[in-house]
Write an enzyme that holds these catalytic residues in place. Structure first.
Site, mmCIF file in Angstrom:
data_model
loop_
_atom_site.group_PDB
_atom_site.id
_atom_site.type_symbol
_atom_site.label_atom_id
_atom_site.label_comp_id
_atom_site.label_asym_id
_atom_site.label_seq_id
_atom_site.Cartn_x
_atom_site.Cartn_y
_atom_site.Cartn_z
ATOM 1 N N HIS A 45 29.514 36.479 13.439
ATOM 2 C CA HIS A 45 29.111 35.885 14.706
ATOM 3 C C HIS A 45 28.936 34.388 14.519
ATOM 4 O O HIS A 45 28.063 33.928 13.793
ATOM 5 C CB HIS A 45 27.820 36.467 15.288
ATOM 6 C CG HIS A 45 27.670 36.129 16.757
ATOM 7 N ND1 HIS A 45 28.281 36.857 17.758
ATOM 8 C CD2 HIS A 45 27.031 35.132 17.384
ATOM 9 C CE1 HIS A 45 27.998 36.326 18.931
ATOM 10 N NE2 HIS A 45 27.243 35.274 18.728
ATOM 11 N N GLU A 69 25.969 45.097 9.648
ATOM 12 C CA GLU A 69 26.599 43.791 9.814
ATOM 13 C C GLU A 69 25.546 42.843 10.352
ATOM 14 O O GLU A 69 24.997 43.059 11.442
ATOM 15 C CB GLU A 69 27.799 43.847 10.758
ATOM 16 C CG GLU A 69 28.455 42.489 10.938
ATOM 17 C CD GLU A 69 29.785 42.529 11.662
ATOM 18 O OE1 GLU A 69 30.245 41.453 12.098
ATOM 19 O OE2 GLU A 69 30.367 43.624 11.796
ATOM 20 N N ASP A 94 40.083 39.923 19.717
ATOM 21 C CA ASP A 94 39.705 40.015 21.129
ATOM 22 C C ASP A 94 40.199 38.837 21.953
ATOM 23 O O ASP A 94 40.617 38.991 23.110
ATOM 24 C CB ASP A 94 38.177 40.079 21.278
ATOM 25 C CG ASP A 94 37.566 41.367 20.776
ATOM 26 O OD1 ASP A 94 38.319 42.330 20.540
ATOM 27 O OD2 ASP A 94 36.336 41.413 20.608
ATOM 28 N N ASN A 96 39.000 39.400 14.111
ATOM 29 C CA ASN A 96 38.747 39.914 15.453
ATOM 30 C C ASN A 96 39.764 39.291 16.413
ATOM 31 O O ASN A 96 39.799 38.067 16.575
ATOM 32 C CB ASN A 96 37.318 39.577 15.874
ATOM 33 C CG ASN A 96 36.930 40.222 17.187
ATOM 34 O OD1 ASN A 96 37.716 40.240 18.126
ATOM 35 N ND2 ASN A 96 35.728 40.753 17.274
ATOM 36 N N GLU A 131 34.307 47.650 17.447
ATOM 37 C CA GLU A 131 32.960 47.348 17.914
ATOM 38 C C GLU A 131 32.772 47.963 19.293
ATOM 39 O O GLU A 131 33.655 47.875 20.146
ATOM 40 C CB GLU A 131 32.755 45.833 17.991
ATOM 41 C CG GLU A 131 32.884 45.133 16.657
ATOM 42 C CD GLU A 131 32.757 43.628 16.767
ATOM 43 O OE1 GLU A 131 32.539 42.984 15.727
ATOM 44 O OE2 GLU A 131 32.895 43.099 17.898
ATOM 45 N N GLY A 148 36.461 35.921 14.577
ATOM 46 C CA GLY A 148 37.473 35.984 15.624
ATOM 47 C C GLY A 148 37.739 34.673 16.331
ATOM 48 O O GLY A 148 38.783 34.065 16.172
ATOM 49 N N GLN A 149 36.762 34.200 17.107
ATOM 50 C CA GLN A 149 37.013 33.094 18.024
ATOM 51 C C GLN A 149 37.552 31.865 17.313
ATOM 52 O O GLN A 149 38.510 31.227 17.779
ATOM 53 C CB GLN A 149 35.735 32.755 18.799
ATOM 54 C CG GLN A 149 35.938 31.836 19.997
ATOM 55 C CD GLN A 149 35.879 30.371 19.635
ATOM 56 O OE1 GLN A 149 35.317 30.007 18.595
ATOM 57 N NE2 GLN A 149 36.453 29.525 20.482
ATOM 58 N N ARG A 202 34.609 46.591 25.144
ATOM 59 C CA ARG A 202 33.396 46.416 25.945
ATOM 60 C C ARG A 202 33.364 47.383 27.131
ATOM 61 O O ARG A 202 34.399 47.813 27.626
ATOM 62 C CB ARG A 202 33.310 44.980 26.465
ATOM 63 C CG ARG A 202 33.078 43.924 25.397
ATOM 64 C CD ARG A 202 32.918 42.555 26.043
ATOM 65 N NE ARG A 202 31.807 42.566 26.983
ATOM 66 C CZ ARG A 202 30.569 42.147 26.674
ATOM 67 N NH1 ARG A 202 30.304 41.668 25.484
ATOM 68 N NH2 ARG A 202 29.608 42.192 27.583
ATOM 69 N N ARG A 205 45.279 35.367 32.951
ATOM 70 C CA ARG A 205 46.370 35.338 33.928
ATOM 71 C C ARG A 205 46.725 36.725 34.467
ATOM 72 O O ARG A 205 47.638 36.865 35.265
ATOM 73 C CB ARG A 205 47.620 34.703 33.293
ATOM 74 C CG ARG A 205 47.463 33.236 32.972
ATOM 75 C CD ARG A 205 47.279 32.373 34.212
ATOM 76 N NE ARG A 205 48.440 32.438 35.081
ATOM 77 C CZ ARG A 205 49.482 31.615 34.993
ATOM 78 N NH1 ARG A 205 49.495 30.667 34.056
ATOM 79 N NH2 ARG A 205 50.502 31.731 35.804
ATOM 80 N N ARG A 242 36.463 43.435 29.600
ATOM 81 C CA ARG A 242 36.836 42.066 29.989
ATOM 82 C C ARG A 242 37.992 41.515 29.165
ATOM 83 O O ARG A 242 38.593 40.519 29.554
ATOM 84 C CB ARG A 242 35.632 41.126 29.884
ATOM 85 C CG ARG A 242 35.151 40.876 28.467
ATOM 86 C CD ARG A 242 34.075 39.800 28.410
ATOM 87 N NE ARG A 242 32.867 40.189 29.104
ATOM 88 C CZ ARG A 242 31.699 39.567 28.935
ATOM 89 N NH1 ARG A 242 31.616 38.545 28.099
ATOM 90 N NH2 ARG A 242 30.629 39.967 29.588
ATOM 91 N N HIS A 243 38.265 42.128 28.014
ATOM 92 C CA HIS A 243 39.414 41.658 27.228
ATOM 93 C C HIS A 243 40.204 42.841 26.675
ATOM 94 O O HIS A 243 41.226 43.201 27.241
ATOM 95 C CB HIS A 243 39.002 40.656 26.137
ATOM 96 C CG HIS A 243 37.709 40.936 25.437
ATOM 97 N ND1 HIS A 243 37.459 42.100 24.734
ATOM 98 C CD2 HIS A 243 36.589 40.173 25.314
ATOM 99 C CE1 HIS A 243 36.255 42.037 24.209
ATOM 100 N NE2 HIS A 243 35.696 40.894 24.551
ATOM 101 N N THR A 292 28.089 38.543 22.300
ATOM 102 C CA THR A 292 26.945 39.353 21.869
ATOM 103 C C THR A 292 25.814 38.442 21.415
ATOM 104 O O THR A 292 25.969 37.630 20.512
ATOM 105 C CB THR A 292 27.360 40.296 20.725
ATOM 106 O OG1 THR A 292 28.513 41.034 21.128
ATOM 107 C CG2 THR A 292 26.234 41.257 20.401
#
Length: 261
Positions: free
Chosen positions: A213, A150, A8, A6, A69, A235-236, A44, A17, A48-49, A100
């Site tokens: 997640h 998922e 994102d 992911n 997603e 992702g993160q 989303r 920025r 936001r991203h 989420t």
């Protein structure tokens, strides 16, 4: 075990920025070279991203399958049907949430969800439902006609972090999980066993199973060892690791953990 990366959070960094750098599209080839099996992005409602032009470019140019997603917002379902990624993963959204927070409501009468799934299928887009790991949600997903579920692994990840990291001693502690270590250990074992049981159940009713997640380099191995789960979307933690190691090394390291849990 397949790895969906992911990306994102590359867009999160860009939007901090409000400039055009870094471009999430540039990550796609790096992820492919590092062994990723899929690109995952979340378009989303509040943008936001990832933005529409990001998603359109990634779907058009990515050499890897794209898993988009999205919520049930009509304009986003229309976008997915127009651009036709391989798969759409339907997720719940709250405008004020940081990430989420839980699975999609799939039980009971869900006319909007049924309509969205029908539209996506008509556009030849696979459908996955991002659900809490419960028997009711698995059966409802099958009845709704999804190809995939998922599992939301947030509870597993939170229990693991409270037991095995210093999270409880930081400002990000989870108050409801501030419990004795023995109890956390028991709860974590129960959550992992339930994820295994429900993955087998989902496969038994001919659903394909993914999970994601809160998964990271420390907690992913027990989930990767569940042979009825065929894909993890992460992702993160990968993007955070890439700040120090570079994206290719971060993806390769995660892929190795999935191949040898």
């Amino acid at each position: 075990m397949k790895l969906g990366v992911n990306i994102d959070h590359i867009a999160v960094l860009r939007e901090a920025r409000r400039i055009n750098d870094p471009d999430p599209l540039q990550a796609v080839g790096i992820c492919q070279r590092a062994g990723a099996d899929q690109i995952t992005i979340h378009l989303r409602e509040d943008r936001r991203h990832i933005h529409d032009d990001d998603a359109a470019a990634i779907i058009r140019h990515a050499p890897l399958p794209v898993n988009l997603e999205c919520a049930l917002a009509p304009d986003i379902i229309e976008f997915v049907c127009t651009h036709r990624p391989l798969r759409a993963t339907l997720v719940p959204e709250k405008r004020e949430e940081v990430t989420t927070e839980g699975g999609l409501a799939v039980t009971g009468d869900q006319p909007r969800l049924r309509e969205a799934i029908d539209r996506l299928h008509a556009a030849e887009v696979e459908v996955s439902l991002f659900i809490d790991p419960t028997p009711e949600a698995v059966l409802a997903s099958k009845e709704l006609g999804a190809e995939w579920v998922e599992f939301h692994t947030g509870r597993y990840a939170n229990l693991y972090a409270m037991l095995h990291s210093n999270l409880a001693r930081t400002r990000h502690t989870i108050p409801e999980l501030e419990r004795p270590r023995a109890e956390l250990s028991r709860l974590l074992a129960e959550e992992l066993a339930e994820l295994k049981r429900l993955a087998e159940h989902a496969r038994g009713v001919h659903l394909r199973v993914a999970a994601g997640h809160g998964l990271n380099y420390q907690n992913v191995a027990p989930i990767a060892a569940i042979d009825t789960v065929e894909e993890l979307n992460i992702g993160q933690s990968i993007i955070a690791r890439s700040v120090f190691t570079g994206l290719e090394a971060a993806v390769r390291e995660m892929k190795a953990l999935l191949e040898h849990p």
